[in-house]
Scaffold this motif. Structure first.
Motif, PDB file in Angstrom:
ATOM      1  N   THR A 198     -38.285 -17.934 -39.863  1.00  0.00           N
ATOM      2  CA  THR A 198     -38.193 -16.563 -40.073  1.00  0.00           C
ATOM      3  C   THR A 198     -37.140 -16.284 -41.754  1.00  0.00           C
ATOM      4  O   THR A 198     -37.290 -17.746 -42.493  1.00  0.00           O
ATOM      5  N   ALA A 199     -37.473 -15.133 -42.582  1.00  0.00           N
ATOM      6  CA  ALA A 199     -37.304 -14.959 -43.952  1.00  0.00           C
ATOM      7  C   ALA A 199     -36.434 -15.404 -43.835  1.00  0.00           C
ATOM      8  O   ALA A 199     -35.676 -16.043 -45.354  1.00  0.00           O
ATOM      9  N   SER A 200     -34.808 -15.422 -43.673  1.00  0.00           N
ATOM     10  CA  SER A 200     -33.605 -15.192 -43.912  1.00  0.00           C
ATOM     11  C   SER A 200     -33.608 -17.438 -43.058  1.00  0.00           C
ATOM     12  O   SER A 200     -32.924 -17.406 -44.460  1.00  0.00           O
ATOM     13  N   GLY A 201     -34.391 -17.321 -42.331  1.00  0.00           N
ATOM     14  CA  GLY A 201     -33.834 -18.999 -42.181  1.00  0.00           C
ATOM     15  C   GLY A 201     -32.328 -19.128 -41.278  1.00  0.00           C
ATOM     16  O   GLY A 201     -31.997 -19.830 -40.768  1.00  0.00           O
ATOM     17  N   THR A 202     -32.055 -18.149 -41.138  1.00  0.00           N
ATOM     18  CA  THR A 202     -30.188 -17.753 -40.659  1.00  0.00           C
ATOM     19  C   THR A 202     -29.997 -17.322 -39.415  1.00  0.00           C
ATOM     20  O   THR A 202     -31.291 -16.789 -38.905  1.00  0.00           O
ATOM     21  N   THR A 203     -29.354 -18.237 -38.359  1.00  0.00           N
ATOM     22  CA  THR A 203     -29.356 -17.370 -37.182  1.00  0.00           C
ATOM     23  C   THR A 203     -28.764 -15.958 -36.701  1.00  0.00           C
ATOM     24  O   THR A 203     -29.102 -15.697 -35.591  1.00  0.00           O
ATOM     25  N   GLY A 204     -28.146 -15.788 -37.729  1.00  0.00           N
ATOM     26  CA  GLY A 204     -26.912 -14.820 -37.078  1.00  0.00           C
ATOM     27  C   GLY A 204     -25.853 -14.806 -36.198  1.00  0.00           C
ATOM     28  O   GLY A 204     -25.914 -15.862 -35.467  1.00  0.00           O
ATOM     29  N   ALA A 205     -25.711 -13.921 -35.550  1.00  0.00           N
ATOM     30  CA  ALA A 205     -24.516 -13.958 -34.652  1.00  0.00           C
ATOM     31  C   ALA A 205     -24.366 -12.191 -34.474  1.00  0.00           C
ATOM     32  O   ALA A 205     -23.950 -11.546 -34.849  1.00  0.00           O
ATOM     33  N   GLY A 206     -23.631 -12.427 -32.756  1.00  0.00           N
ATOM     34  CA  GLY A 206     -23.116 -10.658 -32.574  1.00  0.00           C
ATOM     35  C   GLY A 206     -22.570 -11.083 -31.452  1.00  0.00           C
ATOM     36  O   GLY A 206     -22.670 -12.096 -30.658  1.00  0.00           O
ATOM     37  N   GLU A 207     -22.502  -9.896 -30.255  1.00  0.00           N
ATOM     38  CA  GLU A 207     -21.995  -9.851 -29.350  1.00  0.00           C
ATOM     39  C   GLU A 207     -22.445  -8.913 -28.201  1.00  0.00           C
ATOM     40  O   GLU A 207     -23.317  -7.881 -28.780  1.00  0.00           O
ATOM     41  N   PHE A 208     -22.907  -9.089 -26.905  1.00  0.00           N
ATOM     42  CA  PHE A 208     -22.792  -7.468 -25.925  1.00  0.00           C
ATOM     43  C   PHE A 208     -21.657  -7.160 -25.833  1.00  0.00           C
ATOM     44  O   PHE A 208     -20.743  -7.536 -25.571  1.00  0.00           O
ATOM     45  N   VAL A 209     -21.014  -5.787 -25.834  1.00  0.00           N
ATOM     46  CA  VAL A 209     -20.425  -4.941 -25.912  1.00  0.00           C
ATOM     47  C   VAL A 209     -20.644  -3.956 -24.449  1.00  0.00           C
ATOM     48  O   VAL A 209     -22.009  -3.659 -24.577  1.00  0.00           O
ATOM     49  N   VAL A 210     -19.767  -3.208 -24.705  1.00  0.00           N
ATOM     50  CA  VAL A 210     -20.573  -1.678 -23.285  1.00  0.00           C
ATOM     51  C   VAL A 210     -19.882  -0.861 -24.050  1.00  0.00           C
ATOM     52  O   VAL A 210     -18.406  -0.802 -24.536  1.00  0.00           O
TER      53      VAL A 210
END
Length: 218
Positions: A198-210
């Motif tokens: 990918t252009a950034s080459g990084t995985t990134g992070a996040g989470e699922f929320v309600v």
């Protein structure tokens, strides 16, 4: 040039010794040849397409010597892999091979402690693809240095359970996008994948929320 890595890999990520018991027994590996029962007609057709894209080929010493022993015996003129390996520019990474030891068509030995810089300079040359095949230790070094643009994999539906893995503990986190995918002919379930960094080459992070009763991401 773009640097592309080409690998046969098991369901659990093993890439060691796919083609024969004695292909790579290093580390006491005794499960070599795990690909062969799944190599019916059509299963690895993509390999010819891989080599057809190569402007130059980059190999580690062990893979270079294994490929030279096997592919130098293949003399049929329409074999794309044998033709590419015999005629295209090859680079082999080794501090032990002499130029005479590495004699096989157009082969240059890359020596020293600055292999990453040497490969980076090769990538700066005009052309299509600088291809790496096999070469477990070299692939890991190039991946961790952020030099791999493309991964082409054929993944086979088998769990080997031990051996060198394409990505093991400590690999630098990276993100790729699948640009091509195909289930191989023949019914064994092997899957051919092409992944571009990918252009950034990084995985990134996040989470699922309600939120308000609805599932969302943050």
């Amino acid at each position: 040039m773009e640097l592309s890595v080409h690998t046969f890999v098991s369901l659990d990520g093993v890439m060691q010794g796919p083609g024969g018991v004695q292909e790579d027994p290093s580390g006491g590996f005794d499960r070599g040849g795990w690909l062969v029962p799944h190599s019916a007609e059509g299963q690895i057709d993509a390999v010819g397409e891989w080599f057809g894209r190569a402007d130059a080929i980059l190999l580690g010493r062990t893979t270079f010597e294994m490929m030279r022993t096997y592919w130098s015996q293949v003399t049929e003129p329409d074999n794309i892999v044998a033709t590419a390996l015999g005629t295209r520019q090859k680079y082999v990474v080794s501090n032990t091979l002499t130029d005479a030891d590495a004699a096989w068509g157009k082969t240059t030995v890359l020596r020293g402690d600055d292999i990453v810089d040497q490969v980076r300079r090769l990538k700066e040359r005009p052309g299509g693809e600088l291809q790496v095949h096999g070469s477990w230790r070299l692939v890991r070094t190039l991946h961790d240095a952020g030099l791999v643009d493309i991964h082409r994999l054929i993944q086979f539906p088998v769990v080997v359970g031990a051996g060198k893995r394409l990505f093991d503990d400590g690999a630098v986190p990276s993100a790729y996008r699948i640009t091509e995918s195909q289930v191989a002919a023949g019914g064994s379930g092997a899957v051919s994948l092409t992944l571009h960094r990918t252009a950034s080459g990084t995985t990134g992070a996040g989470e699922f929320v309600v939120r308000d009763g609805r599932e969302s991401t943050a």
